[in-house]
Design a protein around this motif. Structure first.
Motif, mmCIF file in Angstrom:
data_model
loop_
_atom_site.group_PDB
_atom_site.id
_atom_site.type_symbol
_atom_site.label_atom_id
_atom_site.label_comp_id
_atom_site.label_asym_id
_atom_site.label_seq_id
_atom_site.Cartn_x
_atom_site.Cartn_y
_atom_site.Cartn_z
ATOM 1 N N ARG A 1 0.822 -1.197 0.000
ATOM 2 C CA ARG A 1 0.000 0.000 0.000
ATOM 3 C C ARG A 1 0.862 1.257 0.000
ATOM 4 N NH1 ARG A 1 -2.740 -2.966 -1.875
ATOM 5 N NH2 ARG A 1 -4.758 -3.819 -1.188
ATOM 6 N N GLN A 2 2.085 1.144 0.546
ATOM 7 C CA GLN A 2 2.995 2.288 0.514
ATOM 8 C C GLN A 2 3.346 2.672 -0.922
ATOM 9 O OE1 GLN A 2 2.685 3.627 3.767
ATOM 10 N NE2 GLN A 2 4.655 4.422 3.089
ATOM 11 N N TYR A 3 3.351 1.668 -1.819
ATOM 12 C CA TYR A 3 3.666 1.974 -3.214
ATOM 13 C C TYR A 3 2.690 2.987 -3.781
ATOM 14 C CZ TYR A 3 6.511 -2.270 -3.075
ATOM 15 O OH TYR A 3 7.427 -3.214 -2.753
ATOM 16 N N SER A 4 1.452 2.944 -3.263
ATOM 17 C CA SER A 4 0.426 3.831 -3.813
ATOM 18 C C SER A 4 0.698 5.284 -3.498
ATOM 19 C CB SER A 4 -0.951 3.439 -3.278
ATOM 20 O OG SER A 4 -1.212 2.100 -3.616
ATOM 21 N N ILE A 5 1.531 5.556 -2.516
ATOM 22 C CA ILE A 5 1.856 6.970 -2.311
ATOM 23 C C ILE A 5 3.164 7.318 -3.004
ATOM 24 C CG2 ILE A 5 0.568 7.213 -0.166
ATOM 25 C CD1 ILE A 5 3.170 6.914 1.358
ATOM 26 N N LEU A 6 3.686 6.344 -3.757
ATOM 27 C CA LEU A 6 4.929 6.589 -4.477
ATOM 28 C C LEU A 6 4.698 6.605 -5.981
ATOM 29 C CD1 LEU A 6 8.016 6.827 -3.947
ATOM 30 C CD2 LEU A 6 8.138 4.370 -4.339
ATOM 31 N N ARG A 7 3.769 5.735 -6.446
ATOM 32 C CA ARG A 7 3.529 5.602 -7.887
ATOM 33 C C ARG A 7 2.078 5.931 -8.188
ATOM 34 N NH1 ARG A 7 8.580 5.149 -10.078
ATOM 35 N NH2 ARG A 7 9.790 4.365 -8.343
ATOM 36 N N GLU A 8 1.800 6.324 -9.447
ATOM 37 C CA GLU A 8 0.439 6.771 -9.752
ATOM 38 C C GLU A 8 -0.513 5.611 -10.038
ATOM 39 O OE1 GLU A 8 2.966 6.793 -11.650
ATOM 40 O OE2 GLU A 8 2.566 7.069 -13.794
ATOM 41 N N ARG A 9 0.040 4.483 -10.460
ATOM 42 C CA ARG A 9 -0.860 3.386 -10.813
ATOM 43 C C ARG A 9 -0.916 2.367 -9.687
ATOM 44 N NH1 ARG A 9 1.061 0.987 -16.247
ATOM 45 N NH2 ARG A 9 3.124 1.248 -15.363
ATOM 46 N N PRO A 10 -2.108 1.995 -9.251
ATOM 47 C CA PRO A 10 -2.206 0.970 -8.208
ATOM 48 C C PRO A 10 -1.772 -0.392 -8.760
ATOM 49 C CG PRO A 10 -4.380 1.529 -9.019
ATOM 50 C CD PRO A 10 -3.427 2.466 -9.686
ATOM 51 N N ILE A 11 -1.165 -1.215 -7.922
ATOM 52 C CA ILE A 11 -0.687 -2.503 -8.414
ATOM 53 C C ILE A 11 -1.751 -3.569 -8.203
ATOM 54 C CG2 ILE A 11 1.756 -2.025 -8.139
ATOM 55 C CD1 ILE A 11 1.685 -3.432 -5.484
ATOM 56 N N ILE A 12 -1.845 -4.479 -9.169
ATOM 57 C CA ILE A 12 -2.779 -5.600 -9.033
ATOM 58 C C ILE A 12 -2.009 -6.903 -9.212
ATOM 59 C CG2 ILE A 12 -4.855 -4.380 -9.761
ATOM 60 C CD1 ILE A 12 -4.384 -5.849 -12.511
ATOM 61 N N GLY A 13 -2.437 -7.921 -8.499
ATOM 62 C CA GLY A 13 -1.639 -9.144 -8.413
ATOM 63 C C GLY A 13 -2.089 -10.284 -9.289
ATOM 64 N N HIS A 14 -3.070 -10.021 -10.201
ATOM 65 C CA HIS A 14 -3.583 -11.138 -11.013
ATOM 66 C C HIS A 14 -2.482 -11.828 -11.798
ATOM 67 C CE1 HIS A 14 -7.710 -9.916 -10.309
ATOM 68 N NE2 HIS A 14 -7.349 -8.690 -10.554
ATOM 69 N N HIS A 15 -1.516 -11.056 -12.203
ATOM 70 C CA HIS A 15 -0.534 -11.616 -13.124
ATOM 71 C C HIS A 15 0.787 -11.957 -12.455
ATOM 72 C CE1 HIS A 15 -2.994 -11.088 -16.654
ATOM 73 N NE2 HIS A 15 -3.366 -9.942 -16.153
ATOM 74 N N LEU A 16 0.767 -12.087 -11.143
ATOM 75 C CA LEU A 16 1.986 -12.469 -10.442
ATOM 76 C C LEU A 16 2.382 -13.886 -10.864
ATOM 77 C CD1 LEU A 16 4.112 -11.809 -8.368
ATOM 78 C CD2 LEU A 16 2.647 -12.704 -6.595
ATOM 79 N N LYS A 17 3.617 -14.022 -11.324
ATOM 80 C CA LYS A 17 4.058 -15.325 -11.819
ATOM 81 C C LYS A 17 5.056 -15.982 -10.881
ATOM 82 C CE LYS A 17 1.832 -14.852 -15.628
ATOM 83 N NZ LYS A 17 0.522 -15.480 -15.612
#
Lengths: 555, 394
Positions: free
Chosen positions: B103-119
């Motif tokens: 969630r900290q990434y969300s205050i660093l980058r503009e696009r929220p991350i999604i995990g559907h494609h985690l390989k």
């Protein structure tokens, strides 16, 4: 026991959930209410309330109102007054010719009336006039019966009512009034300029007869008769239209068609109450079961072979004068995706092509909706590499996927509509060039993503592969509804949309035959000719769903 | 009548206002992450500077999580494909909760991350000495987006280094995933352990081995395996490449690989496995438990550097077979020794064999299985057969 009961009770949801369920139930009820009230407000074209119901038998359609002027309704036999009445009614027409003469031997006066351009002048002058003025054997033509015996014309019809006589004259019949005869005689059939019979434009085939219907009703009926030797093909003539009347012919196989169905079709035809039937589309809209449905409930075709095979399945053809499009009733959903070629080719290729068409129609309906729901709602359902490519290509696109799809879909639809209006030689070229340029330029300009161009192109191509043009329009229209559903609720909405269509289709009926049969109601024996086209050896019986009078195709 | 239409229209309009695209999120506004690397806590230079300025929250620095976001941000329509831009972007955060770091990434980058494609998930062995696998994987298993088909690896060095590639245009997470395909060629690649399998290992307290990743100079290599002990969830030791090969053969997951040994004139001679079957039988004699392991393999003599010996000579197969037999036994014994004496962890899966064959006994030993395993004798029997010598001219 108590523990078991307590366990069950713990799973019973609270009131809030029940309240939500109740609210969810209100949605279909509300939709139904809207549907009903809309139907009640607009009414049906047949002057009846409700839809899909069987029309009750009525005695006779109301006779079209005539003008109330005090004019002799029928011929008196007095030559002068009769001629005067005709002249008074229609003599003002500049293209109407009166040729008065005296009949040989008896010396009775007579007049030949015809419309210029509708009769072969040579026949009129050389044969009829010559015969009447010089060759007619002696004897007074005092009644229609004697006239029928004395006049050697193949086309001879007496008409007692002046109104009708006038109408027929203006339609192009040659008319004959003879002194002392208390009726008008019609001697020649109208013959006007016709186009040559050509290939059916909207339903072209590679293999199959190249014959298409024309605008002349008698030619069309003749084409049906010329399909083969048979004594059970029956044609019944009707006339409809309040201001301008037109001939309608019902064609059916007497020994096959279901009598109830025939009765129903006749009833609905009789009840047509309209100014003028310009095309068979008018009939279609006036006698269909449900005018709020996006799906057509009568099939229209230009192909005599299609009509005759429908008749052999126990269906009824409705032909209107002045249009090459013949209606077939009742229609089922599977017919819209079948082509006569399925039967002309061997069964394996026929089956393959038919399955292709089903796939294509699914794509034509759902592809943009699926695109929207994948892009906007379910990025996890796209294969990873593809997802990355889509992200890369869409990063410059300023619109949400719905707007993006709408832009391209609408421009493609406009292009297609324009393609019809364009003159024939440049039409196809413009279509291709326009499509290519718009697609490519839109990608270059960053308005749409290249992936969407593929989707839209596949959709457009798919919708062209549907053999019935009208069915294609239906799917094109529903596609936009599907896109809206997808943009609001994602995949859930797309599935919901599909289910709604299925619900509607399973409820829809065409002349009492369920639209989705043989899928619902389930009739396994008719599945031979649904998705697959079974070999001819297996096609032993007529479709069960038509409830035909006799059902054997083979002896 | 007019009123009715008005009612209808207004209700339709209300219906239209009710629905909106509330959960719609365009795919390009999201950041897919394809790889996740977990390391011991070590603040990145950026983080250090940020923390110096007071940008921090209540946390204990225990792990560093690196996610690999694909594709990297790029502005403009069609991206140039010359590979000048890196196709991925690694984002790092440190803390003591994987979700909080995410969630900290969300205050660093503009696009929220999604995990559907985690390989791919890579965990460093250093971290696994401090934290148990269960603790680290808890979030990943609970998360709804992340698929249970995600593969889990161990890295010898820092895990975040496996997420960096020197080659242009290569996404390391995909690179690691695709290397799994080489299982057909060598048994040194273990069958992938996916999250759902890991879940079952962890909660049945079984020991297991995970593929080890070694990085050097921007290249990632599959090398050996790391053994995780079941009852603690900690990393206990590494297996060499040969051990790993034996492990795949013993678990019947590998049908390929080579056995190389040196012949009578000390020249290399190589056997290529065409088929290999292992059968593990539990033997109970009173209180005494032992295992019989039978390996049956057929293969081809693919390479020999010995020029004197005529390859098709009748005595050669027997001689070579004996050599290979010995070599295979050696390799196996080395694996057994490591697992039994050094790590005291049954990563091969003798336990499941015992469970099937002697359920009553298993129930008794279940709780201290790894201890019992380390004391259980294993009898090995190898049946190696050379069926062909490849094509050669006389």
């Amino acid at each position: 026991m108590i523990i078991l009961f307590a366990t069950i009770v713990s799973f019973v949801p609270g009131w809030a959930v029940f309240g939500q369920a109740g609210a969810a139930l209100l949605v279909p009820l509300f939709l139904r209410y809207i549907y009903r009230s809309l139907y009640r407000f607009v009414g049906s074209g047949r002057g009846q309330i409700g839809h899909g119901t069987k029309t009750a038998r009525q005695s006779q359609p109301p006779v079209p109102a005539h003008s109330d002027t005090p004019r002799p309704a029928s011929f008196s036999g007095n030559y002068n007054s009769d001629l005067l009445a005709v002249r008074a009614a229609i003599g003002g027409n500049s293209d109407l010719h009166f040729r008065e003469f005296t009949i040989a031997h008896s010396g009775a006066r007579a007049v030949l009336i015809h419309i210029s351009g509708m009769q072969n002048d040579r026949v009129l002058n050389m044969q009829i006039m010559q015969f009447l003025m010089y060759d007619l054997p002696a004897g007074s033509l005092s009644s229609a019966e004697i006239a029928g015996r004395l006049l050697p014309f193949s086309e001879l019809k007496e008409e007692a009512a002046i109104d009708n006589f006038n109408k027929l004259l203006l339609f192009g019949h040659g008319g004959l009034l003879i002194e002392g005869l208390p009726c008008g005689l019609l001697v020649e059939l109208p013959g006007s300029a016709n186009r040559t019979i050509g290939e059916p434009v909207s339903e072209a085939l590679l293999r199959g007869p190249r014959l298409g219907f024309s605008e002349v009703l008698s030619e069309n009926t003749a084409m049906l008769r010329r399909q083969g030797f048979n004594d059970q093909l029956e044609m019944k003539s009707y006339r409809a239209g309040n201001t301008i009347q037109r001939d309608i012919v019902l064609a059916y196989m007497k020994d096959i068609v279901n009598p109830d169905l025939l009765e129903e079709v006749k009833n609905r035809i009789c009840k047509i109450d309209f100014d003028f039937l310009a095309e068979s589309g008018y009939i279609e809209q006036l006698i269909e079961d449900n005018y709020l449905s996006p799906f057509q409930q009568l099939q229209n075709t230009e192909r005599p072979d299609r009509v005759i095979s429908a008749l052999l399945e126990g269906r009824i053809a409705i032909m209107l004068d002045g249009t090459p499009f013949v209606l077939i009733a009742p229609v089922t959903f599977s017919m819209l995706l079948q082509s006569p070629e399925d039967y002309y080719e061997r069964w394996l290729p026929g089956t393959l092509l038919r399955l292709l068409r089903f796939t294509a129609s699914f794509l034509a309906l759902m592809a943009p909706a699926l695109y929207i729901s994948f892009i906007s709602y379910h990025p996890g359902l796209i294969p990873t590499e593809l997802a990355i490519t889509i992200i890369k290509t869409r990063q410059g696109v300023p619109f949400p996927s719905l707007i993006e799809v709408l832009i391209l879909e609408i421009s493609i639809e406009i292009l297609r509509e324009a393609g019809i209006r364009l003159p024939k030689p440049i039409g196809p070229a413009m279509g291709i060039v326009g499509g290519l340029i718009i697609g490519d330029a839109a990608v270059q300009a960053g308005i749409v993503s290249p992936f969407l161009v593929i989707t839209v192109a596949v959709t457009a191509i798919s919708s062209f592969s549907i053999p019935m043009y009208s069915a294609g329009i239906t799917l094109r229209m529903l596609r936009f509804v599907g896109m809206l559903f997808a943009s609001v609720l994602g995949m859930y909405g797309t599935i919901l949309f599909f289910l709604l269509i299925c619900c509607h289709l399973s409820k829809l009926k065409s002349f009492g035959v369920p639209y989705l049969s043989p899928i619902s109601p389930f009739r396994i024996s008719d599945w031979k000719d649904l998705f697959l086209r079974a070999p001819m050896a297996l096609m032993k019986r007529r479709p069960v769903m038509m409830k035909t009078r006799q059902n054997k195709r083979k002896s | 009548m007019c009123r009715r239409i008005l009612v209808l229209l207004s209700s339709l309009m209300i219906l239209a206002t009710q629905t909106s695209c509330w959960s719609s999120k365009e795919i390009e506004d999201l950041a897919l992450y394809a790889g996740l690397a977990l390391d011991t806590a070590e603040l990145s230079p950026t983080e250090q500077k940020l923390e110096e300025q007071g940008s921090t929250y209540t946390k204990r620095n225990r792990i560093t999580a690196t996610v690999q976001v694909v594709p990297a941000n790029s502005v403009g329509g069609i991206e140039s494909t010359d590979g000048s831009v890196s196709p991925y972007m690694n984002v790092t955060g440190t803390g003591d909760s994987v979700l909080e770091i995410f969630r900290q990434y969300s205050i660093l980058r503009e696009r929220p991350i999604i995990g559907h494609h985690l390989k791919v998930i890579v965990v460093s062995s250093e971290l696994l000495k401090q934290q148990s696998m269960n603790q680290l994987m808890d979030f990943v298993l609970r998360d709804n987006d992340i698929r249970p088909s995600t593969m889990v690896f161990i890295s010898h060095g820092r895990a975040e280094e496996t997420m960096i590639s020197k080659q242009k245009g290569v996404i390391p997470a995909f690179h690691i995933r695709d290397m799994m395909r080489n299982q057909k060629r060598t048994s040194k690649v273990l069958a992938p352990v996916i999250l759902s399998k890991l879940d079952s290992f962890m909660y049945s307290k079984r020991s297991y081995a995970l593929q080890n990743l070694v990085t050097a100079n921007g290249e990632v290599e599959f090398s050996g395996a790391g053994v995780i002990k079941g009852n603690t969830g900690h990393w206990v030791g590494a297996l060499s490449q040969e051990d790993t090969e034996c492990l795949s053969w013993l678990t019947n997951r590998g049908q390929s690989g080579v056995i190389k040994t040196y012949d009578w004139s000390n020249e290399p001679i190589t056997y290529e496995v065409k088929s290999l079957k292992s059968k593990i039988t539990a033997k109970v004699d009173g209180d005494h438990l032992s295992f019989d392991v039978k390996l049956t393999t057929e293969g081809r003599l693919s390479e020999t550097w010995n020029e004197e010996e005529y390859p098709a000579a009748t005595h050669l197969p027997q001689k070579a077979e004996k050599l290979f037999n010995k070599r295979l036994e050696q390799m196996m014994q080395s694996l057994f020794h490591k697992l039994q004496s050094d790590y005291k962890a049954d990563a091969i899966g003798f336990s499941s064999m015992l469970k099937i064959q002697e359920p009553a006994l298993w129930r008794k030993l279940e709780d201290h299985w790894d201890e019992v395993f380390s004391r259980t004798p294993i009898h090995l029997e190898v049946d190696l057969k050379i069926t062909d010598f490849g094509s050669f001219t006389l």
